[in-house]
Motif scaffolding. Structure first.
Motif, short mmCIF file in Angstrom:
data_model
loop_
_atom_site.label_atom_id
_atom_site.label_comp_id
_atom_site.label_asym_id
_atom_site.label_seq_id
_atom_site.Cartn_x
_atom_site.Cartn_y
_atom_site.Cartn_z
N MET A 32 0.86 -1.19 0.00
CA MET A 32 0.00 0.00 0.00
C MET A 32 0.89 1.24 0.00
N LYS A 33 0.52 2.20 -0.82
CA LYS A 33 1.31 3.43 -0.92
C LYS A 33 1.11 4.28 0.32
N LYS A 34 2.20 4.74 0.91
CA LYS A 34 2.12 5.56 2.11
C LYS A 34 1.66 6.96 1.75
N GLN A 35 0.65 7.46 2.48
CA GLN A 35 0.12 8.79 2.21
C GLN A 35 1.04 9.84 2.82
N MET A 36 1.38 10.84 2.01
CA MET A 36 2.26 11.90 2.48
C MET A 36 1.49 12.84 3.39
N ALA A 37 2.18 13.38 4.41
CA ALA A 37 1.55 14.33 5.32
C ALA A 37 1.26 15.64 4.59
N ALA A 38 0.14 16.26 4.92
CA ALA A 38 -0.24 17.52 4.27
C ALA A 38 0.71 18.64 4.70
N THR A 39 0.97 19.55 3.79
CA THR A 39 1.78 20.73 4.09
C THR A 39 0.90 21.97 3.97
N TYR A 40 1.23 22.99 4.78
CA TYR A 40 0.37 24.16 4.89
C TYR A 40 1.15 25.44 4.62
N GLY A 41 0.47 26.42 4.08
CA GLY A 41 1.04 27.76 3.92
C GLY A 41 0.14 28.77 4.59
N VAL A 42 0.74 29.69 5.32
CA VAL A 42 -0.02 30.75 5.99
C VAL A 42 0.56 32.09 5.53
N ILE A 43 -0.27 32.89 4.89
CA ILE A 43 0.16 34.19 4.39
C ILE A 43 -0.49 35.27 5.23
N GLY A 44 0.34 36.02 5.95
CA GLY A 44 -0.17 37.07 6.83
C GLY A 44 -0.10 36.65 8.28
N LEU A 45 0.75 37.32 9.06
CA LEU A 45 0.96 36.93 10.45
C LEU A 45 0.37 37.95 11.42
N GLY A 46 -0.91 38.26 11.22
CA GLY A 46 -1.64 38.99 12.24
C GLY A 46 -1.97 38.04 13.37
N ARG A 47 -2.91 38.43 14.24
CA ARG A 47 -3.25 37.56 15.37
C ARG A 47 -3.81 36.22 14.90
N PHE A 48 -4.68 36.27 13.89
CA PHE A 48 -5.29 35.05 13.37
C PHE A 48 -4.25 34.16 12.69
N GLY A 49 -3.47 34.74 11.79
CA GLY A 49 -2.47 33.96 11.06
C GLY A 49 -1.39 33.39 11.97
N THR A 50 -0.94 34.18 12.94
CA THR A 50 0.09 33.70 13.86
C THR A 50 -0.42 32.55 14.71
N ALA A 51 -1.63 32.70 15.24
CA ALA A 51 -2.21 31.63 16.06
C ALA A 51 -2.41 30.36 15.25
N LEU A 52 -2.86 30.50 14.02
CA LEU A 52 -3.09 29.35 13.15
C LEU A 52 -1.77 28.65 12.82
N ALA A 53 -0.78 29.42 12.38
CA ALA A 53 0.51 28.84 12.01
C ALA A 53 1.18 28.16 13.20
N THR A 54 1.10 28.79 14.36
CA THR A 54 1.70 28.21 15.57
C THR A 54 1.03 26.90 15.94
N THR A 55 -0.29 26.87 15.84
CA THR A 55 -1.05 25.65 16.17
C THR A 55 -0.66 24.52 15.23
#
Length: 220
Positions: A1-24
Motif C-alpha cells: 500500500m502506498k504511504k500517504q504523504m503528510a499535508a503541508t500548509y502555507g499561511v500568508i499574513g501573520l496577524g493575530r489570526f495567522g500567527t495563532a493558526l501557524a503556531t497551532t
C-alpha cells in the motif's frame, strides 16, 4: 500500500489570526510555510518552522520563490487589506494549490473570494456569534455550524434533567434533536445509553436544526 504523504500548509499574513493558526499547525508537527512583510513577526515564527519568509510584495513571483505553490493547503490571512487579500488569493489559486482558504471581514469580501474559488472564514464574525450565543443562553458552551440550518452544540445539563434518564427527557421526540455524546466526570462517551440518568455538571453534545436547538434551550 502506498504511504500517504503528510499535508503541508502555507499561511500568508501573520496577524493575530495567522500567527495563532501557524503556531497551532507547527506545534502539531505539521510542515508550515509562513509569509509576512514584517521581519519581526517572521523572526518570531522561526522558533516553530524553518520555512518563514519575509516578502515585501505578494506577487506571484515572490510567492513562488518561497515554495508555497507546493503546499496542499494555503490560508490567506489578510482580511483587513481587501485588495491585497483578493489579489493574493487569485495568485495562490492560479498556482494550482489544491485548497485555498481566505479570511474575510465582510460578506461582500467573502462573496468575491468565494467566487474566485476559495473557501472563506470569518474569524471575527464567528467569535461574535459564539459570544452572543453564550450571553443569550447560560447553558450554551460551544457549537459547530454544519450549514445555515444545522448545528452541533455542547449544552450544560440543568437541575431540570438531573436524575432523569435520556429516554425520559424525550429530546428526540419533543425537539427533533439527537444526543451524540455525554460528558460526565471529565469522561466523554459517544455510546449514549437511553437508561443513563443525568448528573449535576453533565454536558451533552446535541445535533439538530438550529430552530429546534433554540427551542430546547428555552426549556432549560
Amino acid at each position: 500500500m502506498k504511504k500517504q504523504m503528510a499535508a503541508t500548509y502555507g499561511v500568508i499574513g501573520l496577524g493575530r489570526f495567522g500567527t495563532a493558526l501557524a503556531t497551532t499547525l507547527a506545534k502539531a508537527g505539521k510542515e508550515v510555510i509562513v509569509i509576512d512583510r514584517v521581519e519581526g513577526k517572521v523572526k518570531e515564527m522561526r522558533q516553530y518552522t524553518d520555512y518563514a519568509f519575509v516578502v515585501d510584495e505578494l506577487t506571484e513571483t515572490a510567492l513562488r520563490e518561497t515554495g508555497i505553490q507546493n503546499c496542499d493547503v494555503v490560508i490567506v490571512c489578510i482580511g483587513e487589506k481587501v485588495d491585497v487579500s483578493i489579489l493574493t488569493t487569485m495568485s495562490v489559486l492560479g498556482m494550482g494549490v489544491p485548497r485555498v482558504i481566505s479570511k474575510a471581514i465582510s460578506q461582500e469580501q467573502g462573496a468575491v473570494l468565494r467566487r474566485l474559488g476559495a473557501e472563506v472564514v470569518y474569524p471575527e464574525q464567528d467569535m461574535a456569534l459564539r459570544l452572543g450565543k453564550q450571553l443569550i443562553s447560560g447553558n450554551f458552551l460551544d457549537y459547530i455550524s454544519l450549514d445555515n440550518s444545522v448545528e452541533i452544540r455542547q449544552i450544560q445539563v440543568t437541575d431540570r434533567f438531573v436524575g432523569h434518564s435520556v429516554e425520559e427527557i424525550q429530546i428526540r421526540r419533543k425537539y427533533g434533536l439527537n444526543i451524540i455524546a455525554i460528558k460526565s466526570d471529565h469522561e466523554t462517551t459517544i455510546e449514549v445509553n437511553p437508561a443513563y440518568r443525568f448528573r449535576e455538571d453533565d454536558v451533552i453534545t446535541v445535533i439538530g436544526k438550529i430552530s429546534n436547538m433554540d427551542e430546547f434551550e428555552k426549556t432549560l
